[in-house]
Design an enzyme around this catalytic site. Structure first.
Site, PDB file in Angstrom:
ATOM      1  N   CYS A 142       0.745  -1.279  -0.208  1.00  0.00           N
ATOM      2  CA  CYS A 142       0.105  -0.048  -0.067  1.00  0.00           C
ATOM      3  C   CYS A 142       0.788   1.348  -0.144  1.00  0.00           C
ATOM      4  O   CYS A 142       1.514   1.658  -1.044  1.00  0.00           O
ATOM      5  CB  CYS A 142      -1.021  -0.111   1.072  1.00  0.00           C
ATOM      6  SG  CYS A 142      -2.321   1.261   1.111  1.00  0.00           S
ATOM      7  N   LYS A 163     -12.156   7.567  -2.372  1.00  0.00           N
ATOM      8  CA  LYS A 163     -11.204   6.566  -2.091  1.00  0.00           C
ATOM      9  C   LYS A 163     -11.488   5.212  -2.731  1.00  0.00           C
ATOM     10  O   LYS A 163     -12.551   4.694  -3.139  1.00  0.00           O
ATOM     11  CB  LYS A 163     -11.513   6.401  -0.347  1.00  0.00           C
ATOM     12  CG  LYS A 163     -10.654   5.274   0.273  1.00  0.00           C
ATOM     13  CD  LYS A 163     -11.140   4.721   1.577  1.00  0.00           C
ATOM     14  CE  LYS A 163     -10.080   4.129   2.424  1.00  0.00           C
ATOM     15  NZ  LYS A 163     -10.406   3.936   3.709  1.00  0.00           N
ATOM     16  N   SER A 192      -7.717  -0.002  -0.284  1.00  0.00           N
ATOM     17  CA  SER A 192      -8.107   1.086   0.623  1.00  0.00           C
ATOM     18  C   SER A 192      -7.250   2.150   0.535  1.00  0.00           C
ATOM     19  O   SER A 192      -6.342   2.123   1.508  1.00  0.00           O
ATOM     20  CB  SER A 192      -8.186   0.320   2.221  1.00  0.00           C
ATOM     21  OG  SER A 192      -8.789   1.209   3.032  1.00  0.00           O
ATOM     22  N   HIS A 235      -4.430  -4.856  -0.245  1.00  0.00           N
ATOM     23  CA  HIS A 235      -3.990  -5.401   1.037  1.00  0.00           C
ATOM     24  C   HIS A 235      -4.478  -6.926   0.993  1.00  0.00           C
ATOM     25  O   HIS A 235      -5.613  -7.090   1.483  1.00  0.00           O
ATOM     26  CB  HIS A 235      -4.941  -4.573   2.255  1.00  0.00           C
ATOM     27  CG  HIS A 235      -4.366  -3.289   2.349  1.00  0.00           C
ATOM     28  ND1 HIS A 235      -3.315  -2.988   3.418  1.00  0.00           N
ATOM     29  CD2 HIS A 235      -4.566  -2.153   2.159  1.00  0.00           C
ATOM     30  CE1 HIS A 235      -2.877  -1.815   3.386  1.00  0.00           C
ATOM     31  NE2 HIS A 235      -3.855  -1.341   2.611  1.00  0.00           N
ATOM     32  N   GLU A 237      -3.414  -9.014   2.650  1.00  0.00           N
ATOM     33  CA  GLU A 237      -3.223  -9.363   4.108  1.00  0.00           C
ATOM     34  C   GLU A 237      -4.661  -9.190   5.159  1.00  0.00           C
ATOM     35  O   GLU A 237      -4.525  -9.609   6.075  1.00  0.00           O
ATOM     36  CB  GLU A 237      -2.239  -8.781   4.889  1.00  0.00           C
ATOM     37  CG  GLU A 237      -2.195  -7.570   5.435  1.00  0.00           C
ATOM     38  CD  GLU A 237      -2.032  -6.408   4.317  1.00  0.00           C
ATOM     39  OE1 GLU A 237      -2.007  -5.344   4.705  1.00  0.00           O
ATOM     40  OE2 GLU A 237      -1.900  -6.741   3.060  1.00  0.00           O
TER      41      GLU A 237
END
Length: 305
Positions: A142, A163, A192, A235, A237
């Site tokens: 990110c 976003k 995000s 992301h 994860e």
């Protein structure tokens, strides 16, 4: 897997409740194995959550790993107890003479700032330079992916009006790369972020290879130096409920954040999220550890260059 992590780290109990095998340092010392040394620079505000998310993914390989958590000397986190940081984290100054088989650098909530205006940017520059000669392969996630591409290759970031928030389908450009072994034709990745890196900027640099991207969320994974560097804009994860918590945190407080796309069942925030990315996330981290760390790193870790 026999994952060596510090005794009493909160992630141990959380992952054991999920039936994930982890090994604390005390037990691991009894095994005569040269473990892979993995260092994690955790820049996320909720550090205990991020520790658990990353250890959950690193646990799905039979290779033994010794996990070290790095922190910045130039920045004091506000959302994690100082006792936790003192017990489980080490400053870059304490680790800079060591070499590591793999490194993970997480995102950070500083997208709205120019890189040079981040109060710990000077230390980040030192770490980025150090990683090139002291780590076999590094994952940048990110904000760290954007910052790493900017520092190493001059790739700029661009602000978004809204976003980039949700779960987006990703297309693989080269299915024969070891990092994608076992992958389907496409996979999903949570995003995000309020900024982006653009395809045209990356294509200007022949050292960079876009290996996954989306029609909706843009560039998602960039590879450099034959896999010694991976820059991931999303992301993989993230836990199933992370985007839900972020959405409810910002609901009514920001006008640039909409409901996360392709996330809730029937696009209804009253329903539970649909997890579309977990299998490929595990496979990605497994492939990274196996093909780009274990298969490439020297047995004598001091020979990494």
């Amino acid at each position: 897997m026999p994952l060596r992590i510090p005794d009493k780290l909160p992630a141990i109990d959380a992952l054991k409740r999920e039936n994930i095998f982890v090994m604390d340092t005390s037990r691991a010392h009894a095994q005569d194995i040269r473990p892979l040394n993995i260092v994690i620079l955790n820049l996320m505000p909720l550090k205990i959550v991020t520790e658990t998310d990353l250890i959950r993914l690193l646990s799905n390989t039979p290779l033994q790993m010794d996990i070290t958590f790095m922190k910045l000397k130039s920045h004091t986190p506000k959302n994690t107890p100082i006792e936790h940081m003192m017990m489980f984290y080490k400053d870059f100054d304490e680790l800079c003479d060591r070499k590591f088989d793999g490194m993970i650098i997480t995102g950070a909530p500083v997208e709205h700032l120019e890189y040079e205006d981040v109060n710990y940017w000077d230390e980040m520059e030192q770490i980025f330079t150090w990683a090139k000669s002291h780590v076999t392969s590094t994952l940048y996630i990110c904000w760290a992916a954007q910052a790493g591409l900017y520092y190493h290759y001059g790739v700029p970031k661009h602000p978004l009006e809204k976003k980039m928030f949700g779960i987006f389908k990703q297309h693989i450009s080269d299915p024969l790369l070891p990092i994608f072994r076992g992958f389907d034709d496409y996979f999903y990745m949570p995003h995000s972020r309020h900024t982006e890196i653009r395809r045209d900027d990356i294509l200007k640099n022949q050292a960079l290879n876009i290996i996954a991207e989306s029609d909706k969320s843009g560039v998602s994974i960039v590879m450099a130096r034959n896999g010694r560097e991976f820059f991931i804009t999303g992301h993989l994860e993230y836990a199933p409920d992370t985007l839900d918590k972020e959405y409810k945190r910002d609901l009514g407080k920001r006008d640039d954040v909409d409901m996360p796309l392709n996330y809730y069942k029937d696009d209804n925030p009253g329903n539970k999220p649909i997890v579309r990315w977990r299998a490929h996330a595990n496979l990605f981290f497994n492939n990274w550890i196996n093909y780009y760390v274990y298969q490439e790193t020297p047995y004598d870790i001091n020979k990494i260059d």
